[in-house]
Design a protein around this motif. Structure first.
Motif, PDB file in Angstrom:
ATOM      1  N   THR A 237       0.798  -1.221   0.000  1.00 19.39           N
ATOM      2  CA  THR A 237       0.000   0.000   0.000  1.00 19.39           C
ATOM      3  C   THR A 237       0.834   1.275   0.000  1.00 19.39           C
ATOM      4  N   ARG A 238       2.099   1.172   0.412  1.00 19.90           N
ATOM      5  CA  ARG A 238       2.927   2.380   0.441  1.00 19.90           C
ATOM      6  C   ARG A 238       4.402   1.979   0.443  1.00 19.90           C
ATOM      7  N   GLY A 239       5.271   2.977   0.329  1.00 20.45           N
ATOM      8  CA  GLY A 239       6.704   2.769   0.472  1.00 20.45           C
ATOM      9  C   GLY A 239       7.304   1.797  -0.526  1.00 20.45           C
ATOM     10  N   ILE A 240       8.219   0.980  -0.049  1.00 27.21           N
ATOM     11  CA  ILE A 240       8.965   0.061  -0.911  1.00 27.21           C
ATOM     12  C   ILE A 240       8.038  -0.927  -1.596  1.00 27.21           C
ATOM     13  N   GLY A 241       7.072  -1.468  -0.863  1.00 25.53           N
ATOM     14  CA  GLY A 241       6.161  -2.438  -1.446  1.00 25.53           C
ATOM     15  C   GLY A 241       5.334  -1.850  -2.568  1.00 25.53           C
ATOM     16  N   ASN A 242       4.864  -0.629  -2.370  1.00 25.14           N
ATOM     17  CA  ASN A 242       4.062   0.036  -3.386  1.00 25.14           C
ATOM     18  C   ASN A 242       4.876   0.286  -4.653  1.00 25.14           C
ATOM     19  N   ALA A 243       6.069   0.834  -4.485  1.00 26.53           N
ATOM     20  CA  ALA A 243       6.924   1.129  -5.640  1.00 26.53           C
ATOM     21  C   ALA A 243       7.341  -0.144  -6.357  1.00 26.53           C
ATOM     22  N   THR A 244       7.610  -1.207  -5.598  1.00 23.48           N
ATOM     23  CA  THR A 244       8.028  -2.475  -6.203  1.00 23.48           C
ATOM     24  C   THR A 244       6.884  -3.118  -6.969  1.00 23.48           C
TER      25      THR A 244
ATOM     26  N   GLN B  54      14.150  14.358   4.663  1.00 25.20           N
ATOM     27  CA  GLN B  54      13.985  13.247   3.729  1.00 25.20           C
ATOM     28  C   GLN B  54      14.218  13.643   2.273  1.00 25.20           C
ATOM     29  N   SER B  55      14.261  14.931   2.002  1.00 22.74           N
ATOM     30  CA  SER B  55      14.524  15.357   0.627  1.00 22.74           C
ATOM     31  C   SER B  55      15.955  15.017   0.200  1.00 22.74           C
ATOM     32  N   THR B  56      16.809  14.687   1.174  1.00 15.96           N
ATOM     33  CA  THR B  56      18.196  14.326   0.855  1.00 15.96           C
ATOM     34  C   THR B  56      18.362  12.828   0.591  1.00 15.96           C
ATOM     35  N   LEU B  57      17.285  12.065   0.780  1.00 21.19           N
ATOM     36  CA  LEU B  57      17.374  10.611   0.666  1.00 21.19           C
ATOM     37  C   LEU B  57      16.873  10.102  -0.677  1.00 21.19           C
ATOM     38  N   LYS B  58      17.338   8.923  -1.044  1.00 21.78           N
ATOM     39  CA  LYS B  58      16.756   8.239  -2.195  1.00 21.78           C
ATOM     40  C   LYS B  58      15.367   7.749  -1.825  1.00 21.78           C
ATOM     41  N   THR B  59      14.609   7.357  -2.830  1.00 17.20           N
ATOM     42  CA  THR B  59      13.206   6.998  -2.627  1.00 17.20           C
ATOM     43  C   THR B  59      12.960   5.529  -2.948  1.00 17.20           C
ATOM     44  N   PRO B  60      11.803   4.989  -2.519  1.00 11.27           N
ATOM     45  CA  PRO B  60      11.453   3.621  -2.907  1.00 11.27           C
ATOM     46  C   PRO B  60      11.439   3.419  -4.422  1.00 11.27           C
ATOM     47  N   ALA B  61      11.067   4.455  -5.165  1.00  7.17           N
ATOM     48  CA  ALA B  61      11.054   4.340  -6.627  1.00  7.17           C
ATOM     49  C   ALA B  61      12.465   4.155  -7.191  1.00  7.17           C
ATOM     50  N   ASP B  62      13.468   4.653  -6.482  1.00  3.05           N
ATOM     51  CA  ASP B  62      14.862   4.438  -6.908  1.00  3.05           C
ATOM     52  C   ASP B  62      15.273   2.986  -6.697  1.00  3.05           C
ATOM     53  N   LEU B  63      14.801   2.398  -5.601  1.00  2.00           N
ATOM     54  CA  LEU B  63      15.162   1.014  -5.270  1.00  2.00           C
ATOM     55  C   LEU B  63      14.416  -0.009  -6.108  1.00  2.00           C
TER      56      LEU B  63
ATOM     57  N   ILE C  68      15.074  -4.286  -7.235  1.00  2.00           N
ATOM     58  CA  ILE C  68      14.344  -5.460  -6.773  1.00  2.00           C
ATOM     59  C   ILE C  68      13.774  -6.231  -7.958  1.00  2.00           C
ATOM     60  N   VAL C  69      13.272  -5.519  -8.943  1.00  2.00           N
ATOM     61  CA  VAL C  69      12.762  -6.174 -10.154  1.00  2.00           C
ATOM     62  C   VAL C  69      13.846  -7.042 -10.795  1.00  2.00           C
ATOM     63  N   ALA C  70      15.066  -6.543 -10.835  1.00  2.00           N
ATOM     64  CA  ALA C  70      16.172  -7.314 -11.419  1.00  2.00           C
ATOM     65  C   ALA C  70      16.412  -8.616 -10.654  1.00  2.00           C
ATOM     66  N   LEU C  71      16.246  -8.582  -9.313  1.00  2.00           N
ATOM     67  CA  LEU C  71      16.428  -9.789  -8.511  1.00  2.00           C
ATOM     68  C   LEU C  71      15.323 -10.809  -8.759  1.00  2.00           C
ATOM     69  N   CYS C  72      14.204 -10.343  -9.296  1.00  2.00           N
ATOM     70  CA  CYS C  72      13.046 -11.210  -9.543  1.00  2.00           C
ATOM     71  C   CYS C  72      13.039 -11.814 -10.947  1.00  2.00           C
TER      72      CYS C  72
ATOM     73  N   GLY D 224      20.791 -16.797  -1.613  1.00  2.00           N
ATOM     74  CA  GLY D 224      21.343 -16.779  -0.262  1.00  2.00           C
ATOM     75  C   GLY D 224      22.286 -15.627   0.006  1.00  2.00           C
ATOM     76  N   LYS D 225      22.143 -14.548  -0.753  1.00  2.00           N
ATOM     77  CA  LYS D 225      23.028 -13.404  -0.602  1.00  2.00           C
ATOM     78  C   LYS D 225      22.222 -12.126  -0.341  1.00  2.00           C
ATOM     79  N   LEU D 226      22.942 -11.051  -0.076  1.00  2.00           N
ATOM     80  CA  LEU D 226      22.338  -9.768   0.256  1.00  2.00           C
ATOM     81  C   LEU D 226      22.638  -8.758  -0.842  1.00  2.00           C
ATOM     82  N   TYR D 227      21.578  -8.148  -1.378  1.00  4.43           N
ATOM     83  CA  TYR D 227      21.786  -7.009  -2.265  1.00  4.43           C
ATOM     84  C   TYR D 227      21.740  -5.748  -1.415  1.00  4.43           C
ATOM     85  N   ASP D 228      22.827  -5.002  -1.410  1.00  9.94           N
ATOM     86  CA  ASP D 228      22.970  -3.794  -0.610  1.00  9.94           C
ATOM     87  C   ASP D 228      22.771  -2.578  -1.519  1.00  9.94           C
ATOM     88  N   PHE D 229      21.624  -1.904  -1.363  1.00  7.77           N
ATOM     89  CA  PHE D 229      21.300  -0.790  -2.243  1.00  7.77           C
ATOM     90  C   PHE D 229      22.244   0.399  -2.088  1.00  7.77           C
TER      91      PHE D 229
END
Length: 249
Positions: A18-25, A207-216, A220-224, A232-237
């Motif tokens: 509904t919002r944030g990372i899940g919504n953008a993904t 928060q204007s200095t931060l990246k957004t869920p839409a950037d991430l 995530i799509v590439a990992l899918c 079994g590994k970690l993608y570090d954004f």
């Protein structure tokens, strides 16, 4: 399948959509051609996402429920089996910050709720959806973790413990599916993003200095994607890198 729709014909479940990372993904997966099964607690938020997905030429199924409704997770697995016979993508994103507090001051009900959302719900998702991911030609499971899982930071013990538990869970799942199934399992550390959870945790931050869920989301799509091979590994954004977990020396 085309270059513009690399996930055409694939079925994706996204929790906390509904919002944030899940919504953008969810939106990014739909734009890539996947049919998105979007879960979340708020019907209105899911409907707004559905409108965005349709406007982008994608398709979605809305599944409004709280991830701590474990019977709903079981029903989701049954419904996906009946309708599609498989699941190609699972994004376990739904999460809770819990109390930022000395460990001895955390209310038991808040401890149990945060554990239920961040850890137990993801186990229930694996329990329900693993057979469907194995039925895919390239099942992909991605779980959203946090750098807090690896930091000795005062007052963050509850959140850190649940995310560390999630990492252990996902890595065990990766070990169980590696080499003998088409399933690949990855963890994602988003780092500092402009989200409501981050604002709650860091109320004085600009928060204007931060990246957004839409950037991430494209990461995530590439990992899918079916051509993703790591597990079994970690993608570090923050560093845009894939990291292995190493045992202590």
């Amino acid at each position: 399948m085309s270059d513009s729709k690399p996930l055409a014909g694939r079925i994706a479940v996204v929790t906390g959509a509904t919002r944030g990372i899940g919504n953008a993904t969810a939106l990014a997966l739909a734009k890539a051609g996947a049919h998105v099964v979007a879960t979340g607690r708020t019907q209105g938020g899911l409907e707004e996402l559905d409108d965005e997905i349709k406007a982008a030429g994608g398709s979605a199924t809305l599944a409004p429920f709280d991830v701590t409704d474990y019977e709903a997770i079981d029903r989701l697995g049954a419904a996906l089996y009946q309708r599609h016979g498989k699941l190609d993508i699972l994004v376990g994103n739904a999460g809770a910050l819990g109390q930022i507090s000395p460990l001895g001051h955390i209310e038991p009900q808040d401890f149990e709720k945060t554990l239920a959302i961040n850890l137990t719900a993801n186990w229930r998702l694996i329990r329900s959806l693993d057979p469907l991911l194995r039925a895919s030609d390239a099942g992909r499971a991605v779980f959203v973790t946090s750098g807090a899982a690896h930091k000795e930071r005062a007052y963050w013990g509850l959140y850190a413990a649940t995310k560390a538990g999630l990492e252990a869970l996902a890595r065990a799942y990766a070990a169980e599916t590696r080499n003998i199934t088409p399933v690949r399992v990855m963890l994602v550390n988003p780092g500092p993003l402009a989200t409501a959870m981050r604002k709650k945790a860091m109320p004085g931050e600009d928060q204007s200095t931060l990246k957004t869920p839409a950037d991430l989301a494209p990461k995530i799509v590439a990992l899918c994607a079916p051509d993703w091979s790591e597990s079994g590994k970690l993608y570090d954004f923050p560093t845009d890198s894939v990291k292995s977990f190493r045992a202590p020396e």
